[in-house]
Scaffold this motif. Structure first.
Motif, mmCIF file in Angstrom:
data_model
loop_
_atom_site.group_PDB
_atom_site.id
_atom_site.type_symbol
_atom_site.label_atom_id
_atom_site.label_comp_id
_atom_site.label_asym_id
_atom_site.label_seq_id
_atom_site.Cartn_x
_atom_site.Cartn_y
_atom_site.Cartn_z
ATOM 1 N N LYS A 296 -18.057 163.095 30.338
ATOM 2 C CA LYS A 296 -18.925 162.836 29.743
ATOM 3 C C LYS A 296 -19.258 163.757 28.250
ATOM 4 O O LYS A 296 -20.199 163.304 27.658
ATOM 5 C CB LYS A 296 -20.903 163.162 30.442
ATOM 6 C CG LYS A 296 -20.242 161.602 31.600
ATOM 7 C CD LYS A 296 -21.573 161.038 32.166
ATOM 8 C CE LYS A 296 -22.516 162.407 32.496
ATOM 9 N NZ LYS A 296 -23.701 162.258 32.653
ATOM 10 N N LEU B 283 -17.446 162.478 25.533
ATOM 11 C CA LEU B 283 -17.772 161.447 25.221
ATOM 12 C C LEU B 283 -19.032 161.987 24.219
ATOM 13 O O LEU B 283 -18.886 161.038 22.488
ATOM 14 C CB LEU B 283 -18.307 160.135 26.135
ATOM 15 C CG LEU B 283 -16.763 160.170 27.432
ATOM 16 C CD1 LEU B 283 -17.496 158.956 28.045
ATOM 17 C CD2 LEU B 283 -16.007 159.635 26.227
ATOM 18 N N ILE C 229 -13.884 155.370 18.897
ATOM 19 C CA ILE C 229 -13.394 155.564 19.877
ATOM 20 C C ILE C 229 -12.634 154.916 20.720
ATOM 21 O O ILE C 229 -13.876 153.552 20.773
ATOM 22 C CB ILE C 229 -14.530 156.373 20.484
ATOM 23 C CG1 ILE C 229 -15.556 157.187 19.920
ATOM 24 C CG2 ILE C 229 -14.231 157.559 21.582
ATOM 25 C CD1 ILE C 229 -16.897 158.096 20.199
ATOM 26 N N LEU D 69 -11.537 154.095 24.793
ATOM 27 C CA LEU D 69 -10.729 155.206 26.234
ATOM 28 C C LEU D 69 -10.023 154.443 26.410
ATOM 29 O O LEU D 69 -10.620 152.869 26.761
ATOM 30 C CB LEU D 69 -12.417 154.956 26.518
ATOM 31 C CG LEU D 69 -13.192 155.649 27.801
ATOM 32 C CD1 LEU D 69 -12.241 157.117 27.395
ATOM 33 C CD2 LEU D 69 -14.206 155.288 27.985
ATOM 34 N N THR E 68 -21.080 155.771 31.907
ATOM 35 C CA THR E 68 -19.805 156.150 30.724
ATOM 36 C C THR E 68 -19.367 155.331 29.577
ATOM 37 O O THR E 68 -19.506 155.685 28.357
ATOM 38 C CB THR E 68 -18.506 155.551 32.071
ATOM 39 O OG1 THR E 68 -18.550 157.045 33.194
ATOM 40 C CG2 THR E 68 -16.945 156.047 30.696
ATOM 41 N N SER F 16 -22.343 155.500 27.319
ATOM 42 C CA SER F 16 -22.208 157.106 26.589
ATOM 43 C C SER F 16 -21.424 157.367 24.886
ATOM 44 O O SER F 16 -21.362 157.954 24.573
ATOM 45 C CB SER F 16 -20.706 158.092 27.568
ATOM 46 O OG SER F 16 -21.838 158.512 28.791
ATOM 47 N N LEU F 17 -20.976 155.959 25.222
ATOM 48 C CA LEU F 17 -20.273 155.580 23.430
ATOM 49 C C LEU F 17 -21.074 154.880 22.551
ATOM 50 O O LEU F 17 -22.120 153.811 23.087
ATOM 51 C CB LEU F 17 -18.423 154.380 23.705
ATOM 52 C CG LEU F 17 -17.923 155.020 24.689
ATOM 53 C CD1 LEU F 17 -16.941 153.462 25.486
ATOM 54 C CD2 LEU F 17 -16.820 155.849 23.896
ATOM 55 N N ASP G 47 -17.676 152.589 19.089
ATOM 56 C CA ASP G 47 -16.977 151.450 20.566
ATOM 57 C C ASP G 47 -15.969 150.441 20.752
ATOM 58 O O ASP G 47 -16.251 149.516 20.219
ATOM 59 C CB ASP G 47 -18.242 151.077 21.355
ATOM 60 C CG ASP G 47 -17.479 150.420 22.777
ATOM 61 O OD1 ASP G 47 -16.703 150.478 23.309
ATOM 62 O OD2 ASP G 47 -18.545 149.127 23.415
#
Ligand code: NAP
Length: 299
Positions: free
Chosen positions: A78, A81, A93, A95, A108, A111-112, A117
């Motif tokens: 976390k 991120l 980003i 993931l 999670t 967090s973006l 995202d």
């Protein structure tokens, strides 16, 4: 059997990006930038990570790969991120999944920052996707949708497969592929049955469908006896067979002679997904305000 290949479409999407990248460079004084977080170097997604980095380098998108170790724990994840989210050096980003057990949480995804995202997993992006009633709103809206789901729809359109009025079975109900894809197809007026491991009599559902899209992640599970004659199959699966060779969910050799059209693995949905990710990364850079921090809400 018609091969629904994805390399030509991928090349078309990528060819549209250099002019947009130049415009970003002129405005921001730097190239668009993508941070990729990948936990497992031996996962199917890792194959695509290498290709993503190579494709970004070729186009002039800056990439940085972060490869944390599962044993570093969820808090460290976390923190990473949060750092990437706050760092103005990164526009986008990505993931990669799979993540370590217990890491795939709402916390999670949120967090973006939504504006970075690019795989569309945060609540704001997902919410906007699921509120959209028309596919044009999804394609052209100022938010991000899961790249793989988008790639499937684009591949269908490229090959002239019109979802309107058809019955489509989507096998797999993940938040990244099956569920957003089912929604996208309904915005294009398909009637979608979203299937999973608890679906009763899956072959009966598949046989009643005009098109089968499989995103189960099970090597070669889809055989000809499960499909209607002349079926069209889009294969999202990225698996490895007993010889370590990449293969899809569909048993490609077995389907020959039964299916009328199948997307291959590799060379089908994968290259289009990659191109959609690069395009989304450029879009994220286009949305980056000059010399300003990105807010959570964006247009
Ligand atoms: P996931 O999160 O593991 O979800 C798999 C889904 O398939 C689950 O909903 C599961 O049902 C269902 N399923 C599994 N086996 C099944 C079976 N035998 N019959 C019916 N349903 C079954 O996987 P994912 O992240 O969505 O990815 C799916 C596949 O797509 C993987 O192979 C992945 O590598 C690949 N992928 C490819 C790309 C690309 O660009 N080509 C991108 C992303 C992912 P339950 O919910 O009941 O467990």
């Amino acid at each position: 059997m018609r091969i629904l290949e994805g390399k030509t479409l991928s090349a078309e999407i990528l060819a549209s990006l250099p002019a947009r990248i130049d415009a970003v460079k002129a405005r921001l004084g730097r190239a668009p930038s993508l941070a990729i977080v990948n936990y497992f170097a031996d996962s199917p997604s890792a194959v695509y990570v290498k290709r993503k980095i190579a494709a970004c380098e070729k186009l002039g998108i800056k990439t940085e790969l972060f490869a944390p170790k599962p044993e570093e724990g969820y808090e460290a994840f976390k923190t990473l991120l949060a750092r990437l989210g706050a760092d103005q050096a990164y526009d986008a980003i990505m993931l990669e999944r799979p993540l370590p057990d217990g890491f795939e949480t709402m916390e999670t995804w949120d967090s973006l920052p939504a504006a970075k995202d690019v795989d569309g997993l945060s609540s704001l992006n997902m919410g906007r996707l699921f509120i959209a009633k028309k596919f044009t709103e999804i394609e052209n809206g100022g938010f991000f949708s899961p790249c793989t789901a988008l790639a499937v729809v684009r591949l269908m359109k490229f090959h002239g497969l019109n979802p309107a009025g058809t019955n489509i079975a989507v096998v797999g109900r993940s938040a990244v592929v099956g569920r957003p894809l089912a929604h996208m197809l309904t915005t294009l007026d398909a009637t979608v049955t979203l299937c999973h491991t608890r679906t009763r009599d899956l072959p009966a559902v598949l046989k009643a469908s005009d098109l089968v899209i499989t995103a189960a992640g099970k090597a070669k599970w889809l055989k000809k006896e499960m499909l209607p004659a002349g079926a069209t199959v889009i294969d999202v699966g990225t698996n490895f067979d007993e010889n370590g060779k990449m293969c899809g969910d569909a048993d490609f050799e077995d389907l020959k002679g039964t299916a009328s059209a199948v997307s291959p693995v590799p060379g089908g949905v994968g290259p289009v997904t990659l191109a959609c990710l690069l395009e989304a990364s450029v879009k994220a850079a286009e949305l980056t305000p000059k010399n300003e921090k990105k807010g959570i809400i964006f247009t």
